[in-house]
Write an enzyme that holds these catalytic residues in place. Structure first.
Site, PDB file in Angstrom:
ATOM      1  N   ARG A  59      -6.358 -10.167  -4.837  1.00 15.03           N
ATOM      2  CA  ARG A  59      -5.395 -10.754  -4.255  1.00 15.03           C
ATOM      3  C   ARG A  59      -4.932  -9.716  -3.058  1.00 15.03           C
ATOM      4  NH1 ARG A  59      -2.780 -13.124  -9.503  1.00 15.03           N
ATOM      5  NH2 ARG A  59      -3.948 -15.065 -10.050  1.00 15.03           N
ATOM      6  N   ARG A 106      -2.830   1.153  -2.709  1.00 16.83           N
ATOM      7  CA  ARG A 106      -1.705   2.042  -1.655  1.00 16.83           C
ATOM      8  C   ARG A 106      -0.707   2.864  -2.044  1.00 16.83           C
ATOM      9  NH1 ARG A 106       0.519  -3.426   0.823  1.00 16.83           N
ATOM     10  NH2 ARG A 106       1.735  -1.853   1.955  1.00 16.83           N
ATOM     11  N   ASP A 152      -3.078  -7.859  -0.287  1.00 14.99           N
ATOM     12  CA  ASP A 152      -1.748  -8.061   0.488  1.00 14.99           C
ATOM     13  C   ASP A 152      -1.745  -8.349   1.807  1.00 14.99           C
ATOM     14  OD1 ASP A 152      -0.791  -7.010  -1.950  1.00 14.99           O
ATOM     15  OD2 ASP A 152      -0.496  -4.860  -0.997  1.00 14.99           O
TER      16      ASP A 152
END
Lengths: 244, 244
Positions: B50, B197, B52
């Site tokens: 999924r 991240r 971002d």
């Protein structure tokens, strides 16, 4: 003082290199805007290759006469700070007063990238022409050889009112085949308006089998734009390098 | 029938992979829209990663249960014809009914690209984070080694309400240095929300000299998001590959 600017840009968002009255959205216009702000008076620059709307550059060269206390490194940083992220000044150097980016250019290299496979090339899509057809590289090479050398390229030029000489010398047309891509690299002493894109369109028609490589001589001799192939789209074209 | 879709996309223009109620501008939404039109009823797909908003993919995998007379090649061509040019279906294959792209994924690889030099990277600007600072690769590698293995990565996860296990295994964090660029490639059995991240942001802080590589153990043990580094921007991240 005279400065040389080496410039890289993604031409997708712009109306080409050259400043125009009707739009401020040109690469030249953007650079002049920032330089004028830096110097505090109106500054004009001169670029070697007047790339069309949508054409990219890795090695555009411009020169500019201006007086500043700033070092070349400082000018470069200032420009890159204020220019949008799709225009980059790679280098600023102080040059002889007589240096002229366009008039003294001896050799220019343009590269045209064609996507030949089914692959959409998501990450390269703005820098190649998505033809999605197989092309015969050998046929294209045969035709390319006939275009190399010194010829009147009037048939490969859009501008009908061209009063100046349409004779140019192409030193090399290199055709390279990769999986899903064909790249054509043109090196010459100069190119007429739309010449690289019309040469590319003609070579694509040869690669498809629609034209015979031997036709090239007749097209050159005709000096008639309607005899050459279509104008390949701007997005596939990049100004690679200029030699002085 | 159950189909596996291998997908590539430039995430710049999208609100991420996952379909959302408030926006139709997601990769999943775009693909479902075209599939639903093709089949004539509402189709839902399930994706493995999924990603971002702004994150890219070269090897996203999804699966979809649907009935059609079309061959895999025809489904693939239909999708690519109607999908925008920044989303491409690389492959459609018929798979076992029990195949589940997300639940059966064994290994995922994400890559984060950081621009370290002064260079703006005009042509790569949407796919790397323009940090423009020198980073020490050796320090980053020392820290990365301490993050490899099976750990509770709660400190590296944005979602505070995470009730499920935050234990994951990172098989490898590879740090490669190029002129003007550092690339970090993460391979693991799965990653928490924003985990790649935040790991990247923390490794950047180590590379800058702001943090000691030895801190990694303490950050992991703290299970506290505030102890880890900043969340590196989405644009530098690409989902490279998923293994089953």
């Amino acid at each position: 003082m005279n400065y040389r600017l080496d410039i890289e840009y993604d031409g997708t968002r712009y109306e080409g290199w050259q400043r125009q009255k009707r739009t401020e959205n040109t690469i030249q216009g953007k650079i002049e805007e920032v330089l004028s702000r830096m110097i505090g008076e109106e500054i004009e620059i001169d670029g070697a290759g007047r790339t069309d709307a949508g054409v990219h550059a890795r090695g555009q060269v411009a020169h500019v006469h201006m007086d500043t206390e700033k070092t070349c490194q400082e000018i470069c940083s200032y420009l890159n700070h204020y220019l949008p992220e799709d225009i980059e000044i790679r280098n600023v150097t102080q040059v002889d007063e007589r240096f002229h980016s366009r008039l003294l250019a001896k050799e220019k290299t343009y590269q045209y990238r064609i996507g030949t496979g089914e692959h959409k090339n998501v990450f390269e899509r703005k820098y190649l022409y998505p033809l999605h057809e197989e092309l015969c590289g050998d046929r294209m090479r045969e035709a390319a050889e006939k275009l190399e050398g010194t010829h009147d390229f009037k048939s490969f030029c859009t501008n009908k009112k061209m009063k100046k000489s349409t004779v140019r010398t192409i030193y090399e047309i290199k055709i390279e085949e990769y999986p899903g891509e064909i790249t054509i690299t043109f090196t010459g002493n100069g190119f007429l308006y739309n010449m690289v894109r019309i040469l590319t369109g003609t070579l694509i028609e040869v690669g498809r089998g629609e034209r015979d490589p031997k036709e090239m001589e007749a097209i050159l001799l005709a000096k008639d734009r309607t005899r050459a192939g279509f104008t390949a789209p701007a997005r596939g074209l990049t100004l690679l390098n200029i030699k002085y």
